[in-house]
Scaffold this active site. Sequence first.
Site, PDB file in Angstrom:
ATOM      1  N   THR A  41     -26.859 -35.699 -21.059  1.00 47.99           N
ATOM      2  CA  THR A  41     -25.953 -36.334 -22.006  1.00 47.99           C
ATOM      3  C   THR A  41     -24.514 -36.287 -21.512  1.00 47.99           C
ATOM      4  O   THR A  41     -23.714 -37.168 -21.828  1.00 47.99           O
ATOM      5  CB  THR A  41     -26.066 -35.656 -23.381  1.00 47.99           C
ATOM      6  OG1 THR A  41     -27.435 -35.633 -23.773  1.00 47.99           O
ATOM      7  CG2 THR A  41     -25.265 -36.389 -24.441  1.00 47.99           C
ATOM      8  N   TYR A 130     -35.904 -27.160 -17.114  1.00 49.59           N
ATOM      9  CA  TYR A 130     -35.776 -28.394 -17.901  1.00 49.59           C
ATOM     10  C   TYR A 130     -36.888 -29.341 -17.480  1.00 49.59           C
ATOM     11  O   TYR A 130     -36.869 -29.873 -16.371  1.00 49.59           O
ATOM     12  CB  TYR A 130     -34.392 -28.997 -17.651  1.00 49.59           C
ATOM     13  CG  TYR A 130     -34.035 -30.234 -18.451  1.00 49.59           C
ATOM     14  CD1 TYR A 130     -34.809 -30.698 -19.506  1.00 49.59           C
ATOM     15  CD2 TYR A 130     -32.871 -30.940 -18.140  1.00 49.59           C
ATOM     16  CE1 TYR A 130     -34.455 -31.825 -20.220  1.00 49.59           C
ATOM     17  CE2 TYR A 130     -32.502 -32.070 -18.853  1.00 49.59           C
ATOM     18  CZ  TYR A 130     -33.294 -32.510 -19.892  1.00 49.59           C
ATOM     19  OH  TYR A 130     -32.936 -33.627 -20.591  1.00 49.59           O
ATOM     20  N   LYS A 158     -36.408 -25.993 -21.551  1.00 51.03           N
ATOM     21  CA  LYS A 158     -36.065 -27.126 -22.401  1.00 51.03           C
ATOM     22  C   LYS A 158     -37.199 -28.131 -22.230  1.00 51.03           C
ATOM     23  O   LYS A 158     -37.326 -28.767 -21.183  1.00 51.03           O
ATOM     24  CB  LYS A 158     -34.719 -27.735 -21.993  1.00 51.03           C
ATOM     25  CG  LYS A 158     -34.333 -28.956 -22.841  1.00 51.03           C
ATOM     26  CD  LYS A 158     -33.041 -29.598 -22.368  1.00 51.03           C
ATOM     27  CE  LYS A 158     -32.724 -30.822 -23.213  1.00 51.03           C
ATOM     28  NZ  LYS A 158     -31.523 -31.552 -22.729  1.00 51.03           N
TER      29      LYS A 158
END
Length: 285
Positions: A41, A130, A158
């Site tokens: 992001t 991740y 994640k």
Amino acid sequence: MLTAMATPFDADGAVDEAAVLRLATHLLEHGSHGLVISGSTGEMPTLTDEEAMVILRAVRREVGDETLLVCGTGTNYTQHSIELTEAAVEAGADAALIVTPYYNKPNPAGILAHFEAIAAAVPGFPLIAYNIPSRVVVNVPPDELAEIARIESVVEVKQAYYDDLQPIEGMEVLAGNDEIFLRTLEIGGAGGITVASHLVGPQMREIWDAAQAGEMERAREIDAALKPLYAAMGVTTNPIPVKAALAMTGLIPNDSLRLPLVPADEEQRTTIRAALEGVGLQLVK
């Protein structure tokens, strides 16, 4: 609840440090336990290493030593990931988010070796794996994550792959997508690294608080009300929608992105506006 913070740019595409600090402060005052700097992001692929560390140092100075800051340092080259992680340690990060190497398409042995090498370079520094196959092509299934969890400093994952959302022996699970934040809490996960919390941080924090208190019906009620916003944040590639929403609500000056990402088109903006209004947010643009 950690917010995967967007990186504001000015109209010329340079990092807008003042806007970065305002946004970081806002997020921490509106529900976030901490922040993830320079993740997906935050447009990490188009930030230079120096920019990523400048942002991290600036946010650390702004928010103080007690705030949890995670820095995205995973790349598709292990040595580069090591160098970035070492720099993040020096710049004040509390942990590093390590995405599965992309494009190279490593096999399970290579992925494990990647994490082992980074962990060996920064002994004792917490690492968050991740798993996001939609971006990196490779999925790391639960049995392979459990192998990675044998590395002492890899403490969390994640998880951005709903089909494999389950507890992992040896590591905590964080939701990688807003729409599975509640489900992650329901299976005993630690929380999430979220995007919609830029806009509805208090409500998402209330979901987390309610889950910790065992008030799952309350958590489900709040989550259900936020589902249209979650969907709007996925109307096109992240972080295009959240940057449009942040600009619409006046939390950042504009929705400038770096190529190859481009701003939301008018149809996408219509969807985003409707979702923001649906959760009662005031729009300035």
